[in-house]
Design an enzyme around this catalytic site. Structure first.
Site, PDB file in Angstrom:
ATOM      1  CE  LYS A 284      -3.883  -1.879   2.717  1.00 34.01           C
ATOM      2  NZ  LYS A 284      -4.933  -1.730   1.710  1.00 34.01           N
ATOM      3  NE  ARG A 358     -10.794 -10.115  -1.677  1.00 31.82           N
ATOM      4  CZ  ARG A 358     -11.169  -9.257  -2.624  1.00 31.82           C
ATOM      5  NH1 ARG A 358     -11.492  -9.679  -3.825  1.00 31.82           N
ATOM      6  NH2 ARG A 358     -11.243  -7.965  -2.368  1.00 31.82           N
TER       7      ARG A 358
HETATM    8  N1  BES Z   1      -8.057  -3.809   4.531  1.00 33.78           N
HETATM    9  C1  BES Z   1      -8.257  -3.423   3.195  1.00 33.78           C
HETATM   10  C2  BES Z   1      -9.567  -2.687   2.969  1.00 33.78           C
HETATM   11  C3  BES Z   1      -9.682  -1.337   3.624  1.00 33.78           C
HETATM   12  C4  BES Z   1      -9.392  -0.192   2.925  1.00 33.78           C
HETATM   13  C5  BES Z   1     -10.155  -1.218   4.914  1.00 33.78           C
HETATM   14  C6  BES Z   1      -9.528   1.039   3.529  1.00 33.78           C
HETATM   15  C7  BES Z   1     -10.287   0.011   5.514  1.00 33.78           C
HETATM   16  C8  BES Z   1      -9.976   1.150   4.817  1.00 33.78           C
HETATM   17  C9  BES Z   1      -8.258  -4.669   2.294  1.00 33.78           C
HETATM   18  O1  BES Z   1      -7.453  -5.706   2.722  1.00 33.78           O
HETATM   19  C10 BES Z   1      -7.744  -4.243   0.965  1.00 33.78           C
HETATM   20  O2  BES Z   1      -6.609  -3.873   0.886  1.00 33.78           O
HETATM   21  N2  BES Z   1      -8.587  -4.313  -0.052  1.00 33.78           N
HETATM   22  C11 BES Z   1      -8.230  -3.939  -1.364  1.00 33.78           C
HETATM   23  C12 BES Z   1      -8.753  -4.969  -2.322  1.00 33.78           C
HETATM   24  C13 BES Z   1      -8.246  -4.835  -3.718  1.00 33.78           C
HETATM   25  C14 BES Z   1      -6.758  -5.130  -3.753  1.00 33.78           C
HETATM   26  C15 BES Z   1      -9.001  -5.779  -4.603  1.00 33.78           C
HETATM   27  C16 BES Z   1      -8.836  -2.569  -1.628  1.00 33.78           C
HETATM   28  O3  BES Z   1      -9.945  -2.300  -1.168  1.00 33.78           O
HETATM   29  O4  BES Z   1      -8.179  -1.765  -2.270  1.00 33.78           O
HETATM   30 MN    MN Z   2      -5.433  -5.499   2.056  1.00 35.12          MN
END
Ligand code: BES
Ligand code: MN
Ligand code: ZN
Length: 506
Positions: A284, A358
């Site tokens: 990230k 997931r």
């Molecule tokens: N933990 C994150 C989702 C999240 C984002 C929670 C912002 C709280 C605030 C999750 O694991 C994630 O990174 N999801 C990705 C999925 C994508 C790579 C398909 C996302 O939402 O960008």
């Molecule tokens: Mn994630």
């Protein structure tokens, strides 16, 4: 803060709190206070902008003719519109307004409303709950706080008729608030303190004394069970993964383990517990990454819920399952393109290591289903950023293969002010998970990110009635509300406690 229910009648000294309806119509307590102030309360109200609207307030300092230090007047709005959530907000508002005012105790008058379904003792209990919920603080790491920065309020006296009944009602909601506070603590802890192993220990320490059975699986156990999806996420971290189950047999233990009779079958709650989500190799951006300490919000809610249910001795069988991992990039981390085999036997091509929640839930849900044969499963996860795009921070998304369950969840959420909005599932979305190399990939296309994530989970729940709550937008609050201070919200604890009480408790 201690909460004490007393007989009607405010004291002559100290801080007192009374309500006023819309159009400056006094409640009976406000009227008798005004009399003892020789009409001073009405004059103070009329000299101000305070009209008695919902959420409005007015403070009168050291009113002449009395020995009171302060009178705090709260607006109730129209008498006919006074409801449970509004009263909780009043309690929260009173707490916030007076906890910084040096007083150690305040006295709140609660009058019976004519033509209201709510009795005075019910109103009193709701105001008390609102105050308690607002009183949460996470300041264990602030060593230099001055006395004046800390809340002064030690005792809240709530004056109403039938205090005994108010006390009984509050005894229950106080236990729910204990669960909410545990969740908020867990969500607030930084990831150097809260990691899978320490999380599992907190669960044991908090829940076992309440009669909850806690079982902790270590990586070796999970490997034997074939949990390749969960373990794949954990493999980049120096912190070992854990999978923790918590069982509360409030409706009586089934005779034989594993052969749960239908009516004794537990309700199951499953939580995503990523104690820190860097994204892994699909790392990230650094701005805001600190927020990913609360990527264990779903697991936090499941833990707090189990504390609430056991604390109030709910007459229900319930099991909580949390998958605890840390998602880190390292020489041992899983790579984009890796193919893992889940406990269900289904294979997954991991195209993005940041879609890790997931993967954790895939094994946690499957394990839960096989082990407990539950009546239904509800999972909670801070699963997608896309749900924030869809619903902002106002509502959580709910996805379900069962209309009745979805309807009940939405209804329970409305009751407690934790709002859910149902989003669709469907074959066309499921197809977006097709992989060329494995049974599925862990990301969909560009669109419908929250739906494809839910679709992924659905592949691991068989035909058990199931609902998924995407709580990414509501687990942490930057602005707060009258009953939820800024920070960890524990969104979901009160909602799930409610659905249990309303629909599944004997
Ligand atoms: N933990 C994150 C989702 C999240 C984002 C929670 C912002 C709280 C605030 C999750 O694991 C994630 O990174 N999801 C990705 C999925 C994508 C790579 C398909 C996302 O939402 O960008
Ligand atoms: Mn994630
Ligand atoms: Zn995550």
């Amino acid at each position: 803060m201690k909460i004490v229910f007393s007989k009607p009648g405010l004291p002559q000294t100290g801080m007192v709190v009374v309500g006023v309806f819309a159009e400056r119509e006094l409640t009976s307590s406000a009227r008798s206070l005004d009399e003892s102030m020789n009409g001073g309360l009405v004059r103070a109200i009329e000299a101000s902008r305070f009209k008695g609207g919902k959420g409005q307030s007015l403070t009168v300092l050291a009113p002449a003719g009395t020995r009171l230090d302060r009178v705090y007047v709260y607006g109730l709005g129209e008498a006919k519109d006074v409801d449970i959530l509004g009263l909780q907000a009043v309690g929260g508002q009173i707490y916030a307004a007076l906890s910084s005012k040096r007083a150690a105790s305040v006295h709140v008058a609660v009058d019976r409303l004519e033509d209201s379904e709510l009795a005075a003792h019910e109103m009193a209990a709701e105001i008390a709950l609102g105050a308690r919920l607002r009183s949460y603080r996470f300041d264990k790491y602030r060593t230099k706080q001055k006395k004046d920065d800390k809340p002064s309020l030690k005792t809240l006296h709530v004056h109403c008729e039938e205090g005994e009944k108010a006390r009984a009602a509050y005894r229950v909601s106080d236990k729910v608030a204990d669960g909410v506070f545990l969740t908020r603590d867990l969500v607030s802890e930084p990831a150097n303190v809260l990691f899978p192993e320490s999380f599992a220990k907190i669960i044991k320490d908090e829940l076992e004394p309440l009669g909850v059975e806690v079982n902790v699986l270590k990586p070796k156990d999970m490997k034997e069970l074939g949990m390749g999806a969960l373990l794949g996420v954990a493999q980049g971290s120096a912190r070992e993964a854990r999978l923790v189950t918590m069982t509360w047999w409030g409706a009586g233990k089934p005779a034989k383990k594993g052969r749960t009779s239908k009516d004794k079958a537990p309700l199951a709650f499953v939580g995503k517990g990523v104690t820190f989500d860097t994204g892994g190799i699909s790392i990230k951006p650094s701005a805001g990454m600190e927020e990913m300490k609360w990527d264990m919000g779903g697991a936090g809610v499941v833990t707090g819920l189990m504390k609430a249910l056991a604390g109030r001795k709910a007459r229900v069988n319930a099991v909580g399952v949390v998958g605890l991992v840390e998602n880190m990039p390292s020489g041992t981390a899983q790579r984009p393109g890796d193919i893992v085999t889940s406990m269900s036997g289904q294979t997954i091509e991991v195209l993005n290591t940041d879609a890790e929640g997931r993967l954790v839930l895939a094994d946690a849900l499957w394990y839960c289903m096989e082990t407990f044969k539950p009546k239904l499963m509800v999972d909670l996860a801070t699963l997608t950023g896309a749900i924030i795009i869809s619903l902002g921070h106002e509502m959580a998304g709910v996805f379900s293969n069962n209309d009745e369950l979805a309807t009940n969840l939405v209804a329970a959420g409305t009751e407690v002010g934790e709002h859910l909005w149902r989003l669709p599932l469907g074959d066309e979305y499921d197809k977006m998970l097709r992989s060329d190399a494995a049974d599925m990939k862990n990301i969909g296309g560009r669109g419908a990110g929250s739906i494809t994530a839910a679709q992924f989970l659905q592949r691991f729940v068989g035909d058990v009635p199931w609902a998924h709550l995407d709580i990414a937008g509501v687990s942490w609050s930057k602005k707060g509300t009258p009953t939820v201070p800024k920070g960890g919200t524990a969104f979901g604890v009160r909602l799930l406690d409610r659905i249990v009480a309303d629909f599944y408790e004997k």
